[in-house]
Design a protein around this motif. Structure first.
Motif, PDB file in Angstrom:
ATOM      1  N   VAL A  18     -45.642  21.985 105.376  1.00 14.03           N
ATOM      2  CA  VAL A  18     -46.807  22.439 106.139  1.00 14.03           C
ATOM      3  C   VAL A  18     -46.604  22.032 107.591  1.00 14.03           C
ATOM      4  O   VAL A  18     -46.442  20.849 107.893  1.00 14.03           O
ATOM      5  N   PHE A  19     -46.594  22.999 108.463  1.00 18.91           N
ATOM      6  CA  PHE A  19     -46.355  22.774 109.886  1.00 18.91           C
ATOM      7  C   PHE A  19     -47.655  22.823 110.680  1.00 18.91           C
ATOM      8  O   PHE A  19     -48.499  23.699 110.446  1.00 18.91           O
ATOM      9  N   ASP A  20     -47.788  21.919 111.620  1.00 19.68           N
ATOM     10  CA  ASP A  20     -48.756  22.101 112.698  1.00 19.68           C
ATOM     11  C   ASP A  20     -48.244  23.259 113.554  1.00 19.68           C
ATOM     12  O   ASP A  20     -47.064  23.631 113.459  1.00 19.68           O
ATOM     13  N   CYS A  21     -49.088  23.820 114.397  1.00 19.65           N
ATOM     14  CA  CYS A  21     -48.646  24.913 115.266  1.00 19.65           C
ATOM     15  C   CYS A  21     -48.454  24.450 116.702  1.00 19.65           C
ATOM     16  O   CYS A  21     -47.344  24.410 117.214  1.00 19.65           O
ATOM     17  N   ASP A  22     -49.531  24.056 117.374  1.00 18.65           N
ATOM     18  CA  ASP A  22     -49.452  23.654 118.781  1.00 18.65           C
ATOM     19  C   ASP A  22     -48.568  22.431 118.965  1.00 18.65           C
ATOM     20  O   ASP A  22     -48.818  21.373 118.382  1.00 18.65           O
ATOM     21  N   GLY A  23     -47.530  22.576 119.779  1.00 22.03           N
ATOM     22  CA  GLY A  23     -46.675  21.446 120.078  1.00 22.03           C
ATOM     23  C   GLY A  23     -45.638  21.167 119.016  1.00 22.03           C
ATOM     24  O   GLY A  23     -44.753  20.336 119.218  1.00 22.03           O
ATOM     25  N   THR A  24     -45.745  21.849 117.861  1.00 20.59           N
ATOM     26  CA  THR A  24     -44.793  21.650 116.769  1.00 20.59           C
ATOM     27  C   THR A  24     -43.936  22.896 116.596  1.00 20.59           C
ATOM     28  O   THR A  24     -42.709  22.822 116.634  1.00 20.59           O
ATOM     29  N   LEU A  25     -44.576  24.037 116.396  1.00 18.71           N
ATOM     30  CA  LEU A  25     -43.859  25.309 116.331  1.00 18.71           C
ATOM     31  C   LEU A  25     -43.870  26.019 117.681  1.00 18.71           C
ATOM     32  O   LEU A  25     -42.876  26.614 118.090  1.00 18.71           O
ATOM     33  N   MET A  26     -45.008  25.972 118.338  1.00 20.82           N
ATOM     34  CA  MET A  26     -45.169  26.670 119.614  1.00 20.82           C
ATOM     35  C   MET A  26     -45.351  25.667 120.747  1.00 20.82           C
ATOM     36  O   MET A  26     -46.055  24.665 120.593  1.00 20.82           O
ATOM     37  N   THR A  31     -47.191  24.959 123.188  1.00 19.10           N
ATOM     38  CA  THR A  31     -48.494  25.274 123.779  1.00 19.10           C
ATOM     39  C   THR A  31     -49.228  24.055 124.333  1.00 19.10           C
ATOM     40  O   THR A  31     -50.269  24.221 124.979  1.00 19.10           O
ATOM     41  N   GLU A  32     -48.713  22.850 124.088  1.00 21.50           N
ATOM     42  CA  GLU A  32     -49.428  21.686 124.600  1.00 21.50           C
ATOM     43  C   GLU A  32     -49.532  21.729 126.127  1.00 21.50           C
ATOM     44  O   GLU A  32     -50.546  21.336 126.703  1.00 21.50           O
ATOM     45  N   ARG A  33     -48.499  22.243 126.776  1.00 22.91           N
ATOM     46  CA  ARG A  33     -48.560  22.362 128.240  1.00 22.91           C
ATOM     47  C   ARG A  33     -49.666  23.338 128.651  1.00 22.91           C
ATOM     48  O   ARG A  33     -50.314  23.157 129.691  1.00 22.91           O
ATOM     49  N   HIS A  34     -49.904  24.381 127.803  1.00 23.37           N
ATOM     50  CA  HIS A  34     -50.991  25.308 128.093  1.00 23.37           C
ATOM     51  C   HIS A  34     -52.354  24.636 127.910  1.00 23.37           C
ATOM     52  O   HIS A  34     -53.280  24.876 128.687  1.00 23.37           O
ATOM     53  N   TRP A  35     -52.475  23.816 126.854  1.00 22.16           N
ATOM     54  CA  TRP A  35     -53.734  23.079 126.672  1.00 22.16           C
ATOM     55  C   TRP A  35     -53.986  22.162 127.862  1.00 22.16           C
ATOM     56  O   TRP A  35     -55.117  22.057 128.354  1.00 22.16           O
ATOM     57  N   ALA A  69     -56.911  13.638 124.338  1.00 23.93           N
ATOM     58  CA  ALA A  69     -57.274  15.004 123.940  1.00 23.93           C
ATOM     59  C   ALA A  69     -56.201  15.690 123.100  1.00 23.93           C
ATOM     60  O   ALA A  69     -56.487  16.706 122.464  1.00 23.93           O
ATOM     61  N   LYS A  70     -55.005  15.171 123.070  1.00 27.13           N
ATOM     62  CA  LYS A  70     -53.905  15.849 122.379  1.00 27.13           C
ATOM     63  C   LYS A  70     -54.210  16.025 120.892  1.00 27.13           C
ATOM     64  O   LYS A  70     -54.520  15.071 120.194  1.00 27.13           O
ATOM     65  N   GLY A  71     -54.138  17.244 120.425  1.00 21.37           N
ATOM     66  CA  GLY A  71     -54.355  17.547 119.014  1.00 21.37           C
ATOM     67  C   GLY A  71     -55.808  17.672 118.599  1.00 21.37           C
ATOM     68  O   GLY A  71     -56.108  17.964 117.444  1.00 21.37           O
ATOM     69  N   VAL A  72     -56.741  17.468 119.525  1.00 27.30           N
ATOM     70  CA  VAL A  72     -58.172  17.503 119.212  1.00 27.30           C
ATOM     71  C   VAL A  72     -58.663  18.951 119.214  1.00 27.30           C
ATOM     72  O   VAL A  72     -58.276  19.760 120.065  1.00 27.30           O
ATOM     73  N   HIS A  73     -59.498  19.298 118.247  1.00 24.76           N
ATOM     74  CA  HIS A  73     -60.073  20.644 118.167  1.00 24.76           C
ATOM     75  C   HIS A  73     -60.779  20.980 119.477  1.00 24.76           C
ATOM     76  O   HIS A  73     -61.419  20.125 120.092  1.00 24.76           O
ATOM     77  N   TYR A  74     -60.687  22.239 119.905  1.00 24.35           N
ATOM     78  CA  TYR A  74     -61.180  22.585 121.237  1.00 24.35           C
ATOM     79  C   TYR A  74     -62.685  22.325 121.394  1.00 24.35           C
ATOM     80  O   TYR A  74     -63.140  21.980 122.494  1.00 24.35           O
ATOM     81  N   THR A  75     -63.474  22.485 120.328  1.00 25.24           N
ATOM     82  CA  THR A  75     -64.909  22.216 120.474  1.00 25.24           C
ATOM     83  C   THR A  75     -65.151  20.723 120.688  1.00 25.24           C
ATOM     84  O   THR A  75     -65.991  20.331 121.509  1.00 25.24           O
ATOM     85  N   PHE A  93     -57.151  28.774 127.803  1.00 21.92           N
ATOM     86  CA  PHE A  93     -55.966  28.555 126.981  1.00 21.92           C
ATOM     87  C   PHE A  93     -55.448  29.871 126.404  1.00 21.92           C
ATOM     88  O   PHE A  93     -54.248  30.149 126.413  1.00 21.92           O
ATOM     89  N   THR A  94     -56.352  30.687 125.906  1.00 23.11           N
ATOM     90  CA  THR A  94     -55.966  31.964 125.305  1.00 23.11           C
ATOM     91  C   THR A  94     -55.224  32.839 126.315  1.00 23.11           C
ATOM     92  O   THR A  94     -54.196  33.459 125.992  1.00 23.11           O
ATOM     93  N   ALA A  95     -55.708  32.885 127.530  1.00 24.88           N
ATOM     94  CA  ALA A  95     -55.060  33.691 128.566  1.00 24.88           C
ATOM     95  C   ALA A  95     -53.671  33.152 128.883  1.00 24.88           C
ATOM     96  O   ALA A  95     -52.709  33.921 129.054  1.00 24.88           O
ATOM     97  N   LEU A  96     -53.517  31.841 128.949  1.00 26.19           N
ATOM     98  CA  LEU A  96     -52.226  31.240 129.263  1.00 26.19           C
ATOM     99  C   LEU A  96     -51.198  31.495 128.168  1.00 26.19           C
ATOM    100  O   LEU A  96     -50.038  31.823 128.441  1.00 26.19           O
ATOM    101  N   VAL A  97     -51.617  31.364 126.904  1.00 27.08           N
ATOM    102  CA  VAL A  97     -50.695  31.580 125.786  1.00 27.08           C
ATOM    103  C   VAL A  97     -50.276  33.039 125.711  1.00 27.08           C
ATOM    104  O   VAL A  97     -49.121  33.363 125.419  1.00 27.08           O
TER     105      VAL A  97
END
Length: 226
Positions: free
Chosen positions: A15-23, A25-29, A52-58, A85-89
């Motif tokens: 089971v993979f995380d996505c942000d910062g693991t596969l993609m 995207t941490e720089r985008h966050w 803030a790293k890995g924390v849900h956006y809400t 974030f969505t626009a940057l990704v």
């Protein structure tokens, strides 16, 4: 679990995380957080990026508002954060080095899943644009009764969908928040990044600098599929 035993072990699912693991995207966050602070005329508190790293956006929006003394702005800051974030990704989706090779290799032998704190549309769009979405049997995200990391829900749901016990599954994570989630769900964990000092080192069973680490590539070649 020691480095030696995890490299001598064959998981039944990964089971993979996505942000910062596969993609990557941490720089985008980080850019999105900084931009959000600017939109509201605020400055990031010292050390905020690490918290803030890995924390849900809400929850990140709430944290941003509370730490700047503007708790009433939590919802607005969360919405701005996600939109930015969505626009940057969308402009620049990039995979983490080694991610594509590991996913393609593992998918030939094991069920794979993604467990993420990001919205489903974002996760699936990123993976699709990277050509990886089709390799995953399941994508589990926070929401609709599934609590975000560091709660264990996303990982618990992922291994349940894969049809295996948690102790037979491996999590791949880059954040302490995600590692805590995976460990609480009963998975073994590979942590991406430099091995930290002190108790934080115990958050993962094995630390690798990247998914392109030679010892990880050797393990994937020799142990996955046994």
């Amino acid at each position: 679990m020691t480095v030696r035993n995890i490299l001598a072990w064959s998981p039944s699912a990964i089971v993979f995380d996505c942000d910062g693991t596969l993609m990557d995207t941490e720089r985008h966050w980080q850019e999105a957080r900084n931009a959000t602070f600017r939109v509201f005329g605020l400055k990031p508190p010292a050390g905020f990026a690490d918290r803030a790293k890995g924390v849900h956006y809400t929850e990140c929006g709430t944290l941003m508002a509370e730490e700047t003394g503007k708790p009433d702005l939590a919802d607005d800051m969360a919405a701005t954060l996600l939109a930015t974030f969505t626009a940057l990704v969308d402009e620049d989706p990039v995979t983490i080095p080694g991610a594509t090779a590991l996913v393609r290799s593992a998918a030939r032998h094991l069920p794979l899943a993604v467990a993420s704190n990001c919205p489903r549309t974002m996760v699936e769009a990123c993976l699709d644009r990277a050509g990886l979405l089709g390799f995953f049997s399941h994508v589990v995200v926070a929401g609709e009764g599934v609590r975000p990391k560091p709660e264990p829900d996303v990982y618990s749901a992922a291994v349940r969908l894969c049809g295996i016990p948690p102790n037979e599954a491996l999590a791949v994570e880059d954040s302490f928040t995600g590692m805590e989630s995976a460990r609480r769900a009963g998975l073994r964990v590979i942590g991406i990044g430099s091995r930290p000092q002190g108790p934080d080192a115990e958050r993962a069973d094995l630390w690798v600098e990247s998914l392109a680490d030679p010892k990880l590539e050797c393990w994937a070649r020799d142990r996955i599929g046994e």
